[in-house]
Design a protein around this motif. Structure first.
Motif, short mmCIF file in Angstrom:
data_model
loop_
_atom_site.label_atom_id
_atom_site.label_comp_id
_atom_site.label_asym_id
_atom_site.label_seq_id
_atom_site.Cartn_x
_atom_site.Cartn_y
_atom_site.Cartn_z
N UNK A 30 0.85 -1.36 0.15
CA UNK A 30 0.09 -0.11 0.19
C UNK A 30 0.89 1.16 -0.16
N UNK A 31 1.87 1.29 0.69
CA UNK A 31 2.71 2.47 0.85
C UNK A 31 3.46 2.76 -0.58
N UNK A 32 3.87 1.60 -1.23
CA UNK A 32 4.34 1.50 -2.61
C UNK A 32 3.64 2.22 -3.48
N UNK A 33 2.21 1.81 -3.34
CA UNK A 33 1.35 2.40 -4.31
C UNK A 33 1.09 3.85 -4.22
N UNK A 34 0.92 4.33 -2.76
CA UNK A 34 0.70 5.64 -2.76
C UNK A 34 1.90 6.50 -2.78
N UNK A 35 3.24 5.94 -2.76
CA UNK A 35 4.49 6.65 -3.23
C UNK A 35 4.56 6.75 -4.73
N UNK A 36 4.26 5.87 -5.56
CA UNK A 36 4.11 5.74 -6.90
C UNK A 36 3.00 6.82 -7.32
N UNK A 38 1.83 9.47 -5.80
CA UNK A 38 2.49 10.75 -5.39
C UNK A 38 3.38 11.23 -6.40
N UNK A 39 4.46 10.29 -6.85
CA UNK A 39 5.52 10.59 -7.74
C UNK A 39 4.69 10.84 -9.08
N UNK A 48 -3.05 6.73 -12.42
CA UNK A 48 -3.77 5.57 -12.70
C UNK A 48 -4.31 4.97 -11.28
N UNK A 49 -5.64 5.03 -10.96
CA UNK A 49 -5.99 4.48 -9.53
C UNK A 49 -6.06 3.02 -9.86
N UNK A 50 -5.77 2.49 -8.72
CA UNK A 50 -5.68 0.65 -8.40
C UNK A 50 -6.79 0.53 -7.65
N UNK A 51 -7.40 -0.40 -7.85
CA UNK A 51 -8.56 -1.09 -7.29
C UNK A 51 -8.07 -1.43 -5.69
N UNK A 52 -8.68 -1.40 -4.59
CA UNK A 52 -8.34 -2.00 -3.52
C UNK A 52 -7.65 -3.22 -3.42
#
Length: 57
Positions: A30-36, A38-39, A48-52
């Motif tokens: 989840x942190x990696x997805x948030x970091x990507x 944000x970048x 690009x939104x990811x599904x949960x």
């Protein structure tokens, strides 16, 4: 068979302690997805939104 509250509490605690690696992997995912996200947002690229339930790349 019915479990007492004490037994239920012990079972819940043991389940949470038995799988710390899995929980840690989900948190880092989840942190990696948030970091990507944000970048991408900072660079001005479309986000690009990811599904949960979607993990990984």
């Amino acid at each position: 068979m019915h479990q007492s509250r004490k037994e239920q509490g012990i079972e819940r605690t043991s389940r949470s302690l038995l799988h710390p690696d899995r929980r840690e992997a989900l948190i880092f995912s989840e942190l990696e997805a948030d970091t990507e996200t944000a970048a991408e947002w900072m660079s001005g690229a479309p986000v690009r939104r990811r599904s949960p339930g979607e993990h990984g790349r």
